[in-house]
Design an enzyme around this catalytic site. Sequence first.
Site, mmCIF file in Angstrom:
data_model
loop_
_atom_site.group_PDB
_atom_site.id
_atom_site.type_symbol
_atom_site.label_atom_id
_atom_site.label_comp_id
_atom_site.label_asym_id
_atom_site.label_seq_id
_atom_site.Cartn_x
_atom_site.Cartn_y
_atom_site.Cartn_z
ATOM 1 N N THR A 291 50.193 108.372 -1.124
ATOM 2 C CA THR A 291 50.797 108.227 0.194
ATOM 3 C C THR A 291 49.846 108.776 1.246
ATOM 4 O O THR A 291 49.084 109.706 0.983
ATOM 5 C CB THR A 291 52.144 108.973 0.254
ATOM 6 N N CYS A 292 49.866 108.153 2.406
ATOM 7 C CA CYS A 292 49.165 108.658 3.584
ATOM 8 C C CYS A 292 47.666 108.851 3.318
ATOM 9 O O CYS A 292 46.992 107.963 2.832
ATOM 10 C CB CYS A 292 49.847 109.952 4.038
ATOM 11 N N ALA A 293 47.139 110.034 3.619
ATOM 12 C CA ALA A 293 45.698 110.273 3.545
ATOM 13 C C ALA A 293 45.132 110.163 2.139
ATOM 14 O O ALA A 293 43.940 109.894 1.959
ATOM 15 C CB ALA A 293 45.377 111.649 4.132
ATOM 16 N N THR B 222 48.309 102.936 4.410
ATOM 17 C CA THR B 222 48.207 104.374 4.656
ATOM 18 C C THR B 222 48.866 104.661 5.998
ATOM 19 O O THR B 222 49.378 103.751 6.661
ATOM 20 C CB THR B 222 46.736 104.835 4.651
ATOM 21 N N SER C 279 51.712 104.060 0.261
ATOM 22 C CA SER C 279 52.704 103.989 1.332
ATOM 23 C C SER C 279 52.223 104.711 2.582
ATOM 24 O O SER C 279 51.274 105.495 2.541
ATOM 25 C CB SER C 279 54.056 104.548 0.875
#
Length: 394
Positions: free
Chosen positions: A312-314, A332, A359
């Site tokens: 997820t994300c970074a 991202t 995600s």
Amino acid sequence: MEAPQKKVLVTIAYGSEGSDVVTLVDLFSGGGALVTVASVENDIQIECSSFVKLVADTFISECESQIFDLIVLPGGMPGSERLRDCKVLRKIAEAHAKEGRLYGAFSEAPAVVLETWNLLNGCQKATCHPSFMDQLSSTVAVDARMQVDAMVTSSQSPGSTLDFALSIAAQLFGKKMLNEELLKLMVPRGWNKCEVAKEEYNVEDWSLQHIPQMLVPIANRSDEMEIVIVVDVLRRAKANVVVASVEESLDIVAARGTKIVADRLFKDDILSNYDLIYLPGGWYGAQKLGSTEQLIELLREHVESSKVYGATCASAVMLDTKGLLKGKNATTHPHYSNKLSNQSSVNVRVVIDGKVITSFGTGSTMECALSIVEKLFGMERANDVAEAMAFSYP
């Protein structure tokens, strides 16, 4: 002249809902508030629901002389009952309410705590977890995901925690900060009219003939919501989830200051055989995960063995830089989307490509976790978990 820093008290007890706690810390700290997590127990380390272990900042007795702008009670059982039975907390909450300050509660807590303490008196409407609705006064009970009534906000369950927190944030910080900063930070569903909920490419079967074994590596400054919500959801679905610290200690301090205790050290666990590895985001936490050579080697082995992994994300950006998203569609956090080599799916909240899932960020973590449940166990199990958490899925 700058406005004084807002002060928020989040209480915690054995069996409190960990996802409630970390969502509150993540959002209100992100808005610049000073958030204090206070234990009502004799211990500072608390085992929450789904066996998530958090460490409070202080004991509730240390908060008696302080004035807070907001007090929030997480849900969970028996956590709500233990909050209700804490005399010090009741004294603080009653004085706080008498002064007309903001307060709120999740899930079972509106009925078990606020109703018992008569802190819903004067409210026209309140809500709580559906199974506790009969414990609310019939004059105030409403079947709604969230309810705001003057200074009191109540919410049904972990599935509505982010909506709850954003609603109170508008009261605490103002709608300008909510719209210009917090929505972009938290990326809740619907924050961007151009977003797509979920896309799946190159469909593969994730189902197993045994209980799924899942690894969640964490580091200092990993995002707390992206750790705890995924762990909570997958453990509710009956997966075996291990939280492993890549630091030298089991204890880590997450991106917004939440203290989380891992189940074990990653360096002591690298020979374990996992079906799925999930990486939480948080920019600096993701960099630490990416610099853990044994973890990257384990992920490469997953690729070669056609096993499931995700981020997820970074951490999705980190996987990309390591060549672990080669040929894959991914997403991202919008703040980092220009860092992905393949940007064709960056407006999608959850992307599945073969056996890789990515995600947006904090606000899409519940959707991501339930998508993993669906792929591993089927839609019926995902719907059962979502319903128990009062979350609309898909």
